[in-house]
Design an enzyme around this catalytic site. Structure first.
Site, PDB file in Angstrom:
ATOM      1  N   GLY A   1       0.928  -1.251   0.149  1.00  0.00           N
ATOM      2  CA  GLY A   1       0.300  -0.138   0.093  1.00  0.00           C
ATOM      3  C   GLY A   1       0.270   1.298  -0.430  1.00  0.00           C
TER       4      GLY A   1
ATOM      5  N   GLU B   1       5.255  -6.032   2.974  1.00  0.00           N
ATOM      6  CA  GLU B   1       4.323  -6.873   1.827  1.00  0.00           C
ATOM      7  C   GLU B   1       4.654  -5.951   0.072  1.00  0.00           C
ATOM      8  OE1 GLU B   1       1.500 -10.541   3.208  1.00  0.00           O
ATOM      9  OE2 GLU B   1       1.099  -8.642   2.756  1.00  0.00           O
TER      10      GLU B   1
ATOM     11  N   GLY C   1       4.587  -4.304  -2.985  1.00  0.00           N
ATOM     12  CA  GLY C   1       5.547  -4.810  -4.519  1.00  0.00           C
ATOM     13  C   GLY C   1       5.390  -3.239  -5.518  1.00  0.00           C
TER      14      GLY C   1
ATOM     15  N   ARG D   1      -2.963  -0.916 -16.123  1.00  0.00           N
ATOM     16  CA  ARG D   1      -4.013  -0.227 -15.342  1.00  0.00           C
ATOM     17  C   ARG D   1      -4.562   1.710 -15.924  1.00  0.00           C
ATOM     18  NH1 ARG D   1      -0.936   2.352 -12.351  1.00  0.00           N
ATOM     19  NH2 ARG D   1      -1.997   3.100 -10.403  1.00  0.00           N
TER      20      ARG D   1
ATOM     21  N   TYR E   1      -7.907   1.681 -14.005  1.00  0.00           N
ATOM     22  CA  TYR E   1      -9.279   2.411 -13.433  1.00  0.00           C
ATOM     23  C   TYR E   1      -8.539   4.585 -13.694  1.00  0.00           C
ATOM     24  CZ  TYR E   1      -5.924  -1.701 -10.598  1.00  0.00           C
ATOM     25  OH  TYR E   1      -5.505  -2.684 -10.376  1.00  0.00           O
TER      26      TYR E   1
ATOM     27  N   CYS F   1     -10.078  -3.687 -29.537  1.00  0.00           N
ATOM     28  CA  CYS F   1     -10.856  -2.989 -30.325  1.00  0.00           C
ATOM     29  C   CYS F   1     -12.205  -2.493 -28.764  1.00  0.00           C
ATOM     30  CB  CYS F   1     -11.225  -4.289 -30.674  1.00  0.00           C
ATOM     31  SG  CYS F   1     -10.524  -4.509 -32.613  1.00  0.00           S
TER      32      CYS F   1
HETATM   33  C1  LIG Z   1      -1.526  -6.306  -3.078  1.00  0.00           C
HETATM   34  C2  LIG Z   1      -0.494  -6.866  -2.374  1.00  0.00           C
HETATM   35  C3  LIG Z   1       0.567  -6.818  -1.767  1.00  0.00           C
HETATM   36  C4  LIG Z   1       1.158  -5.451  -2.367  1.00  0.00           C
HETATM   37  O1  LIG Z   1       0.699  -4.047  -2.305  1.00  0.00           O
HETATM   38  P1  LIG Z   1       1.207  -3.101  -2.794  1.00  0.00           P
HETATM   39  O2  LIG Z   1       0.046  -1.450  -2.986  1.00  0.00           O
HETATM   40  O3  LIG Z   1       2.184  -3.447  -4.113  1.00  0.00           O
HETATM   41  O4  LIG Z   1       2.178  -2.646  -2.024  1.00  0.00           O
HETATM   42  C5  LIG Z   1       0.685  -6.651  -0.870  1.00  0.00           C
HETATM   43  N1  LIG Z   1      -0.112  -7.952   0.530  1.00  0.00           N
HETATM   44  C6  LIG Z   1      -1.062  -8.341  -0.374  1.00  0.00           C
HETATM   45  C7  LIG Z   1      -1.756  -8.889   0.519  1.00  0.00           C
HETATM   46  C8  LIG Z   1      -1.918  -7.376  -1.603  1.00  0.00           C
HETATM   47  O5  LIG Z   1      -2.665  -8.448  -1.770  1.00  0.00           O
END
Ligand SMILES: *Cc1c(COP(=O)(O)O)cnc(C)c1O
Length: 421
Positions: free
Chosen positions: A231, A273, A275, A311, A315, A342
């Site tokens: 997040g 966690e 990403g 994306r 969104y 298309c």
């Molecule tokens: C998608 C997700 C993340 C990573 O989210 P980011 O927005 O990429 O930081 C981490 N944990 C869980 C459980 C997720 O579903």
């Protein structure tokens, strides 16, 4: 307004294109490593800290290996993500398994690998016990309900989210799990996405640390780790300010010392966690201009499409675009940059001011390193692109080849139409 520059020049891109045709996602090894080191430094005050990279953001073994070398684990949510992580040599406590609506096979694989399993619901206690077993260390996902408001315009709506369990359910789950042999516990929550503010993790940490104290007092459970999940956002727009991970780490430390330490929980490990924050800025989609079209608006058609980067279509997300080699030219032309699906939402940019674009120009679409390639799909029979790693020494390496029609037809290999010869 600060200028947002790509991590490659036109000359570097052309050298790669001579070897790997566009479109492809390009990743910057140097940027990935330096950022991972900043993350680890920001949380170095916590003895057990570990970032578990969210595999769904960029599921490529070469990327996972780089992060592994930087001390990261992986966060998986499905069977194939577990298989990829296993192939890269992640096992046991290197893996968080944060899934929801979990199939039996996935749960069994996570258990077999010895991953930290993060239960999304109270009913999953029994489910896990029936299909695999109860590990010594286990995590539960929390959902506080209501609205999560950071007070600066950034908010999200946990009360509408399908994930996690209430505080009472967390307590019940812990009690049940202890009766079934679990000894150490984790707490996990993901309350807001792409937060471009240094306040998100500290605020979330405050909520989870207080929850940890209450759950510990109420159930006697030993809290081993608290997972702040993902997040943390990035500055997709040039006018946005990037998050300061050192400041975020300090903000979390303050909460830790105010809440956990006085409660005698000063040995709790912190996990993240992320990403997006780990990878998004260190990837770009490189694409060549195929056509110019002048009707009621000016269109530039490129060889990538929403199937390579969903994306914007999904969104309305902003991705900055640089015309390589024209970085210092004035942005005095207004374009829609389109792919060939298309679907009229197949536009990487709408009414975007850019330098004059010519056929054959190479565009760099920024910040596709996370949730870019991985959200790709095959609509209109479009094939997934290659992925290329720009290495620290300036050389490049193909880390995933582009799909071929044979790949697209592979699932018909049992039929007479596309039988393997
Ligand atoms: C998608 C997700 C993340 C990573 O989210 P980011 O927005 O990429 O930081 C981490 N944990 C869980 C459980 C997720 O579903």
């Amino acid at each position: 307004m600060t200028q947002k520059l790509p991590f490659v020049t036109l000359e570097q891109a052309q050298a790669i294109i001579a070897d790997v045709p566009t479109p492809f996602h390009l990743y910057d090894e140097k940027g990935i490593r330096e950022n991972a080191r900043r993350v680890n430094a920001a949380f170095a005050w916590n003895k057990g800290f570990k970032e578990y990279f969210a595999v769904k953001a960029t599921p490529n073994p070469y990327i996972l290996k780089i992060l592994q070398e930087e001390g990261c684990g992986v966060d998986c949510s499905s069977y194939t993500e577990l298989l990829m992580s296993e192939a890269c040599g992640f096992t046991g406590s290197d893996i968080m398994f944060s899934s929801n609506d979990t199939p039996v096979q996935d749960m069994q694989k996570a258990y077999e690998l010895g991953a930290y399993i993060n239960l999304d619901d109270l009913t999953h206690v029994e489910f896990l016990q029936q299909v695999a077993g109860i590990p010594k260390t286990i995590c539960c996902r929390y959902n506080p309900g209501g609205v999560f408001d950071l007070g600066n315009g950034i908010m999200d709506n946990p009360g509408d989210a399908k994930y996690g369990m209430s505080e009472d359910q967390m307590a019940q789950a812990y009690t049940k799990l202890m009766a079934l042999g679990a000894e150490e516990f984790g707490i996990h929550a993901f309350l807001a996405s792409n937060t471009v503010t240094d306040e998100y993790y500290p605020k979330l940490a405050g909520i989870l640390f207080r929850l940890a104290v209450r759950l510990h007092e109420r159930t006697g459970a030993k809290i081993k780790f608290i997972n702040l999940s993902g997040g943390v956002g990035i500055a997709y727009r040039p006018e946005q300010r990037s998050n300061d991970i050192a400041k975020i780490g300090e903000g979390v430390r303050k909460q830790y010392e105010e809440i956990l330490v006085p409660a005698g929980l000063g040995d709790v490990a912190l996990f993240t966690e992320m990403g997006r924050y780990m990878l998004a800025p260190y990837g770009g989609l490189v694409t060549t201009v195929l056509h110019e079209k002048h009707i009621y608006k000016e269109y530039i058609g490129v060889d990538a499409c929403a199937a390579n980067l969903m994306r914007p279509a999904m969104y309305g997300a902003y991705h900055h675009i640089t015309v390589l080699g024209k970085e210092s030219k004035p942005c005095d032309h207004k374009y829609d940059i389109t792919g060939g699906l298309c679907e009229n939402n197949d536009k990487f940019a709408i009414d975007r001011m850019l330098p004059k674009i010519d056929k054959g120009d190479v565009l760099f679409i920024h910040d596709t390193g996370a949730h870019g390639f991985s959200m790709g799909y095959n609509y209109n029979g479009k094939l997934r692109s290659a992925e290329v790693l720009l290495k620290e020494d300036g050389s490049h390496q193909l880390i995933r080849r582009a799909e071929t029609p044979e790949d697209y037809f592979a699932t018909f290999d049992f039929t007479p139409f596309f039988k393997k010869s």
